[in-house]
Design an enzyme around this catalytic site. Sequence first.
Site, PDB file in Angstrom:
ATOM      1  N   ASP A   1       9.907  -5.872   8.442  1.00 38.31           N
ATOM      2  CA  ASP A   1       8.927  -4.989   9.066  1.00 38.31           C
ATOM      3  C   ASP A   1       9.380  -4.537  10.454  1.00 38.31           C
ATOM      4  O   ASP A   1       9.224  -5.248  11.447  1.00 38.31           O
ATOM      5  CB  ASP A   1       7.516  -5.577   9.158  1.00 38.31           C
ATOM      6  CG  ASP A   1       6.488  -4.464   9.420  1.00 38.31           C
ATOM      7  OD1 ASP A   1       6.739  -3.637  10.309  1.00 38.31           O
ATOM      8  OD2 ASP A   1       5.461  -4.417   8.730  1.00 38.31           O
TER       9      ASP A   1
ATOM     10  N   ASP B   1       1.898 -11.488   6.870  1.00 40.56           N
ATOM     11  CA  ASP B   1       2.443 -10.629   5.808  1.00 40.56           C
ATOM     12  C   ASP B   1       3.798 -10.049   6.195  1.00 40.56           C
ATOM     13  O   ASP B   1       4.468  -9.437   5.363  1.00 40.56           O
ATOM     14  CB  ASP B   1       1.460  -9.487   5.472  1.00 40.56           C
ATOM     15  CG  ASP B   1       0.980  -8.748   6.713  1.00 40.56           C
ATOM     16  OD1 ASP B   1       0.380  -9.390   7.582  1.00 40.56           O
ATOM     17  OD2 ASP B   1       1.224  -7.537   6.806  1.00 40.56           O
TER      18      ASP B   1
ATOM     19  N   GLY C   1      -0.286   6.146   1.323  1.00 42.84           N
ATOM     20  CA  GLY C   1       0.901   5.646   0.634  1.00 42.84           C
ATOM     21  C   GLY C   1       2.201   6.301   1.093  1.00 42.84           C
ATOM     22  O   GLY C   1       3.254   6.066   0.514  1.00 42.84           O
TER      23      GLY C   1
ATOM     24  N   ARG D   1      14.584   0.199   0.877  1.00 38.13           N
ATOM     25  CA  ARG D   1      14.827  -1.059   1.581  1.00 38.13           C
ATOM     26  C   ARG D   1      15.444  -2.062   0.613  1.00 38.13           C
ATOM     27  O   ARG D   1      15.048  -2.142  -0.539  1.00 38.13           O
ATOM     28  CB  ARG D   1      13.500  -1.582   2.121  1.00 38.13           C
ATOM     29  CG  ARG D   1      13.594  -2.883   2.870  1.00 38.13           C
ATOM     30  CD  ARG D   1      12.429  -3.043   3.835  1.00 38.13           C
ATOM     31  NE  ARG D   1      11.162  -3.269   3.165  1.00 38.13           N
ATOM     32  CZ  ARG D   1      10.006  -3.437   3.823  1.00 38.13           C
ATOM     33  NH1 ARG D   1       9.976  -3.419   5.140  1.00 38.13           N
ATOM     34  NH2 ARG D   1       8.899  -3.645   3.171  1.00 38.13           N
TER      35      ARG D   1
ATOM     36  N   LYS E   1       9.788   2.696   0.251  1.00 37.11           N
ATOM     37  CA  LYS E   1       8.671   2.638   1.189  1.00 37.11           C
ATOM     38  C   LYS E   1       8.258   4.071   1.502  1.00 37.11           C
ATOM     39  O   LYS E   1       9.102   4.860   1.947  1.00 37.11           O
ATOM     40  CB  LYS E   1       9.136   1.913   2.453  1.00 37.11           C
ATOM     41  CG  LYS E   1       8.051   1.531   3.414  1.00 37.11           C
ATOM     42  CD  LYS E   1       8.630   0.566   4.445  1.00 37.11           C
ATOM     43  CE  LYS E   1       7.703   0.421   5.620  1.00 37.11           C
ATOM     44  NZ  LYS E   1       8.294  -0.438   6.654  1.00 37.11           N
TER      45      LYS E   1
ATOM     46  N   GLY F   1       0.810  -1.214   0.000  1.00 36.33           N
ATOM     47  CA  GLY F   1       0.000   0.000   0.000  1.00 36.33           C
ATOM     48  C   GLY F   1       0.839   1.258   0.000  1.00 36.33           C
ATOM     49  O   GLY F   1       0.373   2.343  -0.328  1.00 36.33           O
ATOM     50  N   ARG F   2       2.090   1.111   0.433  1.00 42.16           N
ATOM     51  CA  ARG F   2       2.969   2.278   0.424  1.00 42.16           C
ATOM     52  C   ARG F   2       4.406   1.882   0.098  1.00 42.16           C
ATOM     53  O   ARG F   2       5.360   2.489   0.555  1.00 42.16           O
ATOM     54  CB  ARG F   2       2.912   3.005   1.751  1.00 42.16           C
ATOM     55  CG  ARG F   2       3.303   2.148   2.936  1.00 42.16           C
ATOM     56  CD  ARG F   2       3.637   3.051   4.077  1.00 42.16           C
ATOM     57  NE  ARG F   2       3.819   2.290   5.298  1.00 42.16           N
ATOM     58  CZ  ARG F   2       4.160   2.848   6.437  1.00 42.16           C
ATOM     59  NH1 ARG F   2       4.356   4.132   6.495  1.00 42.16           N
ATOM     60  NH2 ARG F   2       4.303   2.116   7.513  1.00 42.16           N
TER      61      ARG F   2
HETATM   62  P1  AMP Z   1       2.328  -3.014   8.214  1.00 40.56           P
HETATM   63  O1  AMP Z   1       1.604  -2.728   9.489  1.00 40.56           O
HETATM   64  O2  AMP Z   1       3.427  -2.042   7.952  1.00 40.56           O
HETATM   65  O3  AMP Z   1       2.773  -4.430   8.102  1.00 40.56           O
HETATM   66  O4  AMP Z   1       1.299  -2.728   7.015  1.00 40.56           O
HETATM   67  C1  AMP Z   1       0.163  -3.498   6.785  1.00 40.56           C
HETATM   68  C2  AMP Z   1      -0.490  -3.102   5.491  1.00 40.56           C
HETATM   69  O5  AMP Z   1      -0.916  -1.741   5.524  1.00 40.56           O
HETATM   70  C3  AMP Z   1       0.395  -3.238   4.259  1.00 40.56           C
HETATM   71  O6  AMP Z   1      -0.402  -3.721   3.217  1.00 40.56           O
HETATM   72  C4  AMP Z   1       0.827  -1.824   4.006  1.00 40.56           C
HETATM   73  O7  AMP Z   1       1.145  -1.628   2.651  1.00 40.56           O
HETATM   74  C5  AMP Z   1      -0.405  -1.036   4.410  1.00 40.56           C
HETATM   75  N1  AMP Z   1      -0.097   0.348   4.805  1.00 40.56           N
HETATM   76  C6  AMP Z   1       0.528   0.772   5.937  1.00 40.56           C
HETATM   77  N2  AMP Z   1       0.623   2.116   5.955  1.00 40.56           N
HETATM   78  C7  AMP Z   1       0.042   2.571   4.816  1.00 40.56           C
HETATM   79  C8  AMP Z   1      -0.177   3.869   4.246  1.00 40.56           C
HETATM   80  N3  AMP Z   1       0.221   4.987   4.867  1.00 40.56           N
HETATM   81  N4  AMP Z   1      -0.807   3.931   3.053  1.00 40.56           N
HETATM   82  C9  AMP Z   1      -1.221   2.836   2.419  1.00 40.56           C
HETATM   83  N5  AMP Z   1      -1.050   1.586   2.897  1.00 40.56           N
HETATM   84  C10 AMP Z   1      -0.419   1.451   4.072  1.00 40.56           C
HETATM   85 MG    MG Z   2       4.344  -5.031   6.995  1.00 41.21          MG
END
Ligand code: AMP
Ligand code: MG
Length: 489
Positions: A269, A259, A134, A184, A121, A100-101
């Site tokens: 992560d 994930d 994003g 990354r 990222k 997502g980002r």
């Molecule tokens: P994480 O908690 O970093 O493992 O993220 C979990 C999911 O949320 C992943 O699919 C990320 O791509 C998405 N995500 C986290 N932050 C953002 C953001 N600011 N915009 C879009 N997607 C996000």
């Molecule tokens: Mg993650």
Amino acid sequence: MVTPTASDAGNNTIGWQFENTYARLPELLFSPVSPASVREPRISILNHRLADELGLDLTALSPEAAAALFAGQDLPGGSQPIAQAYAGHQYGGFTMLGDGRAILLGEHRTPSGRLVDIQFKGSGRTRFSRGGDGRAALGPMLREYVISEAMAALGIPTTRSLAVVTTGEPVYRETIRRGAILTRVAASHIRVGTFEYAARRDEATLRALADYTIARHYPELSEVPQKYLEFFREVTNRQASLVARWQLVGFIHGVMNTDNVAISGETIDYGPCAFMNAYSPKTVFSSIDHAGRYAYGNQPNIVQWNLARFAETLLPLLDPEPEKAVAVATEILEDFPAVFERYWLAGMRMKLGLQTDEAGDVDLIRSLLDWMEKSKADFTNTFRDLADGKLPTGDQDPDFQAWYSRWQERLGREGQSEAYAIMRTVNPAVIPRNQRVEEALSAAEDRDDLSVLHRLLAALASPYEARAELAEYREPPSHESNYRTFCGT
Ligand code: AMP
Ligand code: MG
């Protein structure tokens, strides 16, 4: 929006060797995307040592060119940006996710022949952004930089951090923060969640992903009989080894959703992770982990749970008969605690300088840990003091003294003089202490002062050296009962 393109700064003058192997997989697995244009990219930090390892000559770039490159404004020649599709179990519940980002530029071939993902990222929205912007904020991207580089210096498999740039644009969280992009570097970004996504699409996609992953990370299995089963066994093995390494240094990942489990066996992560200070299996730092699902002491169990989700995705490849597939996968899965225990015990023996195996060792180790828990002893410093031939804080306690005599007797039976030298190679003196990380991030975020961060990084670069001038980096926080970390910042 200006679509970024390759020009001199980003192209092969610095040594990029892009291959785009993931982008040749079935289209369901990714979505082409361009990094968003940003107002005013500026370098916050560059990892020159990592760049050297990757065969990249960043000294050839002006600061402006480097900022444009790592902000995705000037794409490397040969890169082909995509967002990867994946799913995942988050806190036990299944969700469709995807980058997502994050944007994968492709895979760079290093001079030694290694293939590594290069990923931005925080570089804007993708097809998988859902309600998110994003974007990423400077503090959390620097946090990932510091802790991932500390893990690498500790010798623990991990994704790496090549650069952080600020975008000159605000990101809106609980407060307005400075936007940033992290570059990354990873063996790959293929996750258990990637398999969960593919398995829910169709078998051809799943098989293509599995074959690709085996060729990339487990090439020795490409031709073996029952290769998918052996693949599962090896992933299990690497995950057992990885989580044992975490336990041995007191690393708490904090968000072990499927994930966030890399099939390569790297730590990935660095959102809510933190290192434990006082030893307690119940330690949790993540602000949302109320039930302690991802507590220090529960990490091995969670790895096994995540591997069960992985096994489920592979069932159609393991055997045409579902019951047989389940049976062979279950056998490997049930062996996980024993495999983990072997890695953990081998590591713990080294932490205590034991070079031979004795039946009483597990009890010796457990009784030290019991004392540490009871007396809230600092995990890192207790082991390092022992390694340095010093008595740790709390040494007047009769329970400690009884344990210490037992350990000394045990060392005596080893008849080896190298015990302490071995201990000093596995018991770090310097870990990223939470208060030190926070102070470095505040200086960078609030005052644009990167000097505190650079000093911290220098201390973390040689964690097994107990140099006198690093004493300030070894102190546990005076009080941290309310230290909290955050996901998805
Ligand atoms: P994480 O908690 O970093 O493992 O993220 C979990 C999911 O949320 C992943 O699919 C990320 O791509 C998405 N995500 C986290 N932050 C953002 C953001 N600011 N915009 C879009 N997607 C996000
Ligand atoms: Mg993650």
